[in-house]
Design an enzyme around this catalytic site. Structure first.
Site, PDB file in Angstrom:
ATOM      1  N   GLU A 111       0.839  -1.195   0.000  1.00 15.53           N
ATOM      2  CA  GLU A 111       0.000   0.000   0.000  1.00 15.53           C
ATOM      3  C   GLU A 111       0.879   1.252   0.000  1.00 15.53           C
ATOM      4  O   GLU A 111       2.007   1.234   0.497  1.00 15.53           O
ATOM      5  CB  GLU A 111      -0.905   0.008   1.233  1.00 15.53           C
ATOM      6  CG  GLU A 111      -1.906  -1.132   1.200  1.00 15.53           C
ATOM      7  CD  GLU A 111      -2.933  -1.088   2.329  1.00 15.53           C
ATOM      8  OE1 GLU A 111      -4.035  -1.586   2.118  1.00 15.53           O
ATOM      9  OE2 GLU A 111      -2.624  -0.557   3.421  1.00 15.53           O
ATOM     10  N   CYS A 129       3.537   8.790   0.485  1.00 14.63           N
ATOM     11  CA  CYS A 129       4.178   7.838   1.395  1.00 14.63           C
ATOM     12  C   CYS A 129       4.208   6.479   0.705  1.00 14.63           C
ATOM     13  O   CYS A 129       3.154   5.951   0.323  1.00 14.63           O
ATOM     14  CB  CYS A 129       3.371   7.772   2.694  1.00 14.63           C
ATOM     15  SG  CYS A 129       3.960   6.496   3.827  1.00 14.63           S
ATOM     16  N   CYS A 136       6.640  -6.549   6.891  1.00 11.09           N
ATOM     17  CA  CYS A 136       7.842  -6.063   7.577  1.00 11.09           C
ATOM     18  C   CYS A 136       8.255  -7.081   8.633  1.00 11.09           C
ATOM     19  O   CYS A 136       7.411  -7.641   9.333  1.00 11.09           O
ATOM     20  CB  CYS A 136       7.562  -4.714   8.229  1.00 11.09           C
ATOM     21  SG  CYS A 136       9.034  -3.981   8.971  1.00 11.09           S
ATOM     22  N   CYS A 140       7.311  -4.168  15.179  1.00 10.24           N
ATOM     23  CA  CYS A 140       7.038  -3.132  16.184  1.00 10.24           C
ATOM     24  C   CYS A 140       5.632  -3.353  16.767  1.00 10.24           C
ATOM     25  O   CYS A 140       4.675  -3.605  16.027  1.00 10.24           O
ATOM     26  CB  CYS A 140       7.158  -1.745  15.576  1.00 10.24           C
ATOM     27  SG  CYS A 140       8.790  -1.452  14.868  1.00 10.24           S
ATOM     28  N   CYS A 143       2.365  -1.404  15.443  1.00 12.97           N
ATOM     29  CA  CYS A 143       2.241  -1.226  13.991  1.00 12.97           C
ATOM     30  C   CYS A 143       1.551  -2.434  13.360  1.00 12.97           C
ATOM     31  O   CYS A 143       1.978  -3.577  13.561  1.00 12.97           O
ATOM     32  CB  CYS A 143       3.632  -1.034  13.389  1.00 12.97           C
ATOM     33  SG  CYS A 143       3.641  -1.035  11.598  1.00 12.97           S
ATOM     34  N   CYS A 359      -0.153   6.467   9.686  1.00  9.48           N
ATOM     35  CA  CYS A 359       1.098   5.802  10.060  1.00  9.48           C
ATOM     36  C   CYS A 359       0.850   4.539  10.878  1.00  9.48           C
ATOM     37  O   CYS A 359       0.101   4.566  11.854  1.00  9.48           O
ATOM     38  CB  CYS A 359       1.919   6.750  10.923  1.00  9.48           C
ATOM     39  SG  CYS A 359       3.339   7.358  10.076  1.00  9.48           S
TER      40      CYS A 359
HETATM   41  S1  SF4 Z   1       6.866   0.610  12.333  1.00 13.69           S
HETATM   42 FE1  SF4 Z   1       5.921  -1.085  11.200  1.00 13.69          FE
HETATM   43  S2  SF4 Z   1       6.679  -0.910   9.097  1.00 13.69           S
HETATM   44 FE2  SF4 Z   1       8.002   0.386  10.399  1.00 13.69          FE
HETATM   45  S3  SF4 Z   1       9.700  -0.962  10.977  1.00 13.69           S
HETATM   46 FE3  SF4 Z   1       8.193  -1.184  12.613  1.00 13.69          FE
HETATM   47  S4  SF4 Z   1       6.922  -2.963  11.984  1.00 13.69           S
HETATM   48 FE4  SF4 Z   1       8.080  -2.284  10.185  1.00 13.69          FE
END
Ligand code: SF4
Length: 383
Positions: A111, A129, A136, A140, A143, A359
């Protein structure tokens, strides 16, 4: 699927199924294109022409590159192609933010988001963006992308094309003013393609956005920060901190166990920054976890002596996450504490919340649904 209000595919795309045996020129830099032209028996300046067609005009069909000789175009068609992305979905939020989902070869989806920039009058200005990986691996805690795990890295062409495709949909007077590599993925974990795409998009004959207005965000891959700054001269770097102590940061950002705050901030201090440039530190505010005035004071102490600014992001919610978004008053109190300590600190407005385009909210829903949805344990401030 909502109807797409403007074309994102190149006009008359040269076959939706692209021949994988032909070399994809999308993602190649000017010197690489010049070398390829040499292989075809053409002078190197042809590489400059191809670069301008592919990235400056966003053209994907050799037959429309009309200042190239017919013979050269024939040779190009035999050996090469110019890749593009198929738009899978597009949604617009009430605030004008538009989210795109792209279908990649092999079935993965990524996306990207077009974000309106405040402007009193005149034609619209946008920020864009984009994503550097499908999913990923960094995991995190706050996220949604991190819940997907890593599906695969994107090529330089796939990264650049997100922007080039969205640019095809702009009105004649509209412009992209900024590009941020802050979508799905960790750019420094997909180093080569991310750096190449950043160099391509900030090239004067390509995207129309200079390196000064292109920002690459990292969660803190300390060992490669300086290398990236050298690989893309003048690029803006945003480093995600999210906490001022290792215990809290380690629970929010697993990579902190590899590169703790000391190592990360040392790497930031040693960055070869051009004059008058600053590092941006990103800080997601999570109620009761890292948003107390004491956290702000600790953060300010940690950042002393680094040429920087701090960008605060009140957390953007998604279902099943064990966090809460702090109130605007709490966010403002945190910001004031940083300013009192002599830092420049701003609060990023969340755009596109209703369509999950803000975000930390990007994800491939199908892939996410296919994974076991284990809600992580609540994260508390002090262990
Ligand atoms: S915030 Fe989300 S996209 Fe960014 S590094 Fe951490 S897990 Fe990956």
């Amino acid at each position: 699927m909502e109807r797409e209000p403007f074309p994102l595919l190149p006009p008359d795309p040269p076959g939706r199924r692209l021949d994988p045996d032909r070399l994809d020129l999308k993602g190649m830099e000017e010197t690489e294109l010049a070398a390829f032209c040499g292989e075809l028996g053409e002078p190197p300046y042809r590489g400059r022409q191809l670069f301008a067609w592919i990235y400056g005009r966003g053209e994907c069909a050799f037959e429309r590159m009309t200042d190239l000789s017919k013979e050269f175009r024939r040779k190009l068609s035999e050996r090469a192609r110019v890749g593009f992305l198929a738009p899978a979905r597009s949604e617009e939020a009430g605030d004008g933010t538009r989210k795109y989902a792209w279908e990649l070869a092999g079935g993965a989806r990524v996306e990207s988001v077009k974000i309106p920039m405040p402007r009193a009058e005149g034609p619209a200005r946008w920020a864009f963006c984009l994503s550097t990986q499908a999913g990923c691996a960094m995991g995190c805690a706050f996220c949604l992308t991190g819940r997907m795990g890593l599906v695969r890295d994107l090529s330089a062409g796939e990264i650049a094309e997100q922007f080039l495709a969205a640019r095809r949909g702009l009105g004649p007077e509209e412009r992209f003013h900024n590009i941020v590599f802050m979508g799905m993925g960790e750019p420094l974990e997909n180093f080569g393609p991310s750096a190449a795409a950043a160099r391509i998009l900030s090239h004067p004959r390509a995207g129309g956005v200079s390196a000064r207005r292109l920002t690459v965000s990292t969660v803190g891959v300390a060992s490669r920060l300086a290398e990236f700054a050298r690989a893309v001269p003048g690029v803006g770097l945003a480093v995600s901190l999210h906490a001022a102590d290792d215990a809290t940061r380690g629970r929010l950002v697993p990579v902190n166990r590899k590169w703790g705050l000391d190592a990360l901030l040392r790497a930031c201090r040693e960055l070869p920054l051009p004059e008058r440039r600053r590092v941006t530190f990103e800080y997601v505010l999570l109620q009761g976890v890292n948003d107390a005035p004491g956290d702000a004071r600790r953060l300010a102490a940690r950042l002393r002596g680094i040429r920087c600014k701090v960008n605060l992001l009140p957390w953007n919610p998604f279902p099943g996450a064990p966090f809460e978004r702090p109130s605007p008053e709490r966010v403002e109190a945190f910001r004031r504490e940083l300013v009192r300590a002599g830092l420049t600190a701003t609060v990023r407005q969340s755009k596109g919340l209703p369509i999950r385009a803000a975000c930390g909210q990007l994800a491939d829903d199908e892939r996410l649904a296919g994974r076991a949805r284990k809600a992580p344990a609540p994260v508390s401030a002090r262990g």
